[in-house]
Design an enzyme around this catalytic site. Structure first.
Site, PDB file in Angstrom:
ATOM      1  N   ARG A   1      11.008   5.968  42.721  1.00 15.41           N
ATOM      2  CA  ARG A   1      11.776   5.114  42.101  1.00 15.41           C
ATOM      3  C   ARG A   1      13.156   5.478  42.370  1.00 15.41           C
ATOM      4  NH1 ARG A   1      14.740   7.592  38.429  1.00 15.41           N
ATOM      5  NH2 ARG A   1      13.818   9.166  36.872  1.00 15.41           N
TER       6      ARG A   1
ATOM      7  N   ASN B   1      17.098   6.276  41.909  1.00 16.24           N
ATOM      8  CA  ASN B   1      17.706   7.138  41.024  1.00 16.24           C
ATOM      9  C   ASN B   1      19.228   7.015  41.068  1.00 16.24           C
ATOM     10  OD1 ASN B   1      17.402   9.176  38.722  1.00 16.24           O
ATOM     11  ND2 ASN B   1      18.000  10.790  40.234  1.00 16.24           N
TER      12      ASN B   1
ATOM     13  N   ASN C   1      20.798  12.748  43.253  1.00 14.66           N
ATOM     14  CA  ASN C   1      21.482  12.585  42.118  1.00 14.66           C
ATOM     15  C   ASN C   1      22.706  12.194  42.288  1.00 14.66           C
ATOM     16  OD1 ASN C   1      20.726  12.291  39.436  1.00 14.66           O
ATOM     17  ND2 ASN C   1      19.405  14.079  39.584  1.00 14.66           N
TER      18      ASN C   1
ATOM     19  N   ASP D   1      23.130  17.071  37.762  1.00 17.24           N
ATOM     20  CA  ASP D   1      22.465  15.839  37.675  1.00 17.24           C
ATOM     21  C   ASP D   1      23.669  15.061  38.121  1.00 17.24           C
ATOM     22  OD1 ASP D   1      21.409  13.429  36.860  1.00 17.24           O
ATOM     23  OD2 ASP D   1      20.205  14.431  35.366  1.00 17.24           O
TER      24      ASP D   1
ATOM     25  N   GLU E   1      21.275   7.166  31.681  1.00 16.68           N
ATOM     26  CA  GLU E   1      21.686   7.433  32.822  1.00 16.68           C
ATOM     27  C   GLU E   1      22.812   6.613  33.212  1.00 16.68           C
ATOM     28  OE1 GLU E   1      21.742   9.643  35.232  1.00 16.68           O
ATOM     29  OE2 GLU E   1      19.864  10.826  35.167  1.00 16.68           O
TER      30      GLU E   1
HETATM   31  C1  BGC Z   1      16.358  12.118  36.992  1.00 17.24           C
HETATM   32  C2  BGC Z   1      15.373  12.593  35.971  1.00 17.24           C
HETATM   33  C3  BGC Z   1      15.524  14.226  36.644  1.00 17.24           C
HETATM   34  C4  BGC Z   1      16.638  14.734  36.379  1.00 17.24           C
HETATM   35  C5  BGC Z   1      17.021  16.039  36.870  1.00 17.24           C
HETATM   36  C6  BGC Z   1      17.796  12.673  36.816  1.00 17.24           C
HETATM   37  O1  BGC Z   1      18.639  11.826  37.378  1.00 17.24           O
HETATM   38  O2  BGC Z   1      16.424  10.537  36.496  1.00 17.24           O
HETATM   39  O3  BGC Z   1      14.062  11.904  36.123  1.00 17.24           O
HETATM   40  O4  BGC Z   1      14.517  14.807  35.546  1.00 17.24           O
HETATM   41  O5  BGC Z   1      17.553  13.867  36.967  1.00 17.24           O
HETATM   42  O6  BGC Z   1      18.425  16.493  36.767  1.00 17.24           O
HETATM   43 CA    CA Z   2      20.799  11.145  37.314  1.00 17.64          CA
END
Ligand code: BGC
Ligand code: CA
Length: 299
Positions: A102, A104, A150, A200, A20
């Site tokens: 958590r 992200n 995200n 995302d 990521e």
């Molecule tokens: C998260 C994942 C999630 C995904 C969905 C990511 O940023 O870390 O756990 O499934 O986004 O797009």
């Molecule tokens: Ca992400």
């Protein structure tokens, strides 16, 4: 519609569980990224392929460079921290009593504030937030009632902020007050429900185009400033998580991918899942902002 471009795998030794958060550290000409569940922060020279890694306790959702050379800001299991000389120094521990949640994705706003979001491990609807950590060390809630906070990035003048809460299947845009670091006027920039996967990570290019990773969609999609789709970058793996422009002239699009949620059959069919990829798209990115380390936080 333009023909899709194909991304090529780079850094062949890098194979991540849940890769990521690619970020170009322009000051050091290196690519930063994370492996969230492994708590690993990686730092690569994309020309030589040399990779360094630091492990932190718990998970790590995002990493960014700071205005203090060598320091990194991270969004980790407990909140927001600095990493200096391999040591974690806590800036804010607002998730310390939330083992179900958590951190992200995150980004640094054009004024050096850290904007970071969360998600419940089980993606419980409404359990996520977006926070802002100011250079004076103050923590503020920007958005609540999110599910998977995200991608986030700003227009070049800092007046608009693009944001994804993945299950909404939209990229939203807000007005952003760069003086106060506040969001208002939320509206849809692009409805992505007809695109495979869910949105995302995202990054803006120098022309105001918005590049969005599609988790489960094997692609990065560029949206023109008016929200229409143009360039598509295809990948040979389905879980595409984030992208950033890097390289000496910011013309290389780097892409992270994940193995999260793949069945063993899917995993076998996608041997490059969890790798880092690159595509040259003809578009150029922008230099990212540096996190302004709060005064008085060690060093
Ligand atoms: C998260 C994942 C999630 C995904 C969905 C990511 O940023 O870390 O756990 O499934 O986004 O797009
Ligand atoms: Ca992400």
């Amino acid at each position: 519609m333009v023909d899709p471009l194909l991304a090529q795998r780079v850094l062949p030794d890098v194979s991540l569980v849940h890769g990521e958060g690619v970020v170009w550290d322009a000051g050091r000409a290196r690519l930063l990224f994370v492996d969230i569940p492994e708590g690993r922060i990686l730092d690569a020279d994309v020309t030589t392929g040399e990779v360094r890694s630091v492990s932190v306790p718990g998970t790590v959702g995002a990493v960014h460079p700071c205005d203090e050379p060598g320091a990194l800001v991270i969004a980790d299991s407990d909140g927001i921290a600095l990493v200096r000389g391999g040591q974690v120094e806590r800036l804010s521990g607002f998730l310390a009593d939330r083992p179900d949640v958590r951190m992200n994705d995150a980004n640094v706003d054009p004024a050096g504030r850290y904007i970071a979001g969360s998600m419940a491990f089980g993606a419980t609807p409404g359990a996520a937030h977006l926070w802002r950590l100011d250079p004076d060390g103050g923590l503020h809630t920007l958005l609540d009632d999110l599910t998977i906070s995200n991608g986030i990035d700003w227009s070049a003048d800092g007046t608009r902020c693009f944001f994804v809460d993945s299950p909404t299947e939209r990229v939203d845009v807000f007005d952003y007050d760069l003086t106060t670091g506040t969001l208002s006027g939320r509206r849809t920039f692009a409805d992505t429900s007809a695109i495979p996967g869910i949105p995302d990570g995202l990054t803006l290019d120098a022309d105001g185009g918005v590049w969005v990773a599609f988790f489960g969609g094997s692609r990065i999609q560029r949206f023109a400033p008016d929200g229409s789709q143009d360039v598509t970058v295809e990948l040979p793996v389905s879980k595409v998580t984030s992208c950033c422009f890097g390289g000496p002239d910011l013309t290389e699009l780097y892409i992270s991918t994940s193995t999260e949620g793949l069945s063993s059959e899917e995993r076998a069919a996608q041997p490059d899942a969890g790798g880092v990829f690159r595509a040259v798209t003809g578009h150029r990115g922008r230099r990212g902002a540096l996190f302004a380390v709060p005064k008085g936080s060690g060093s």
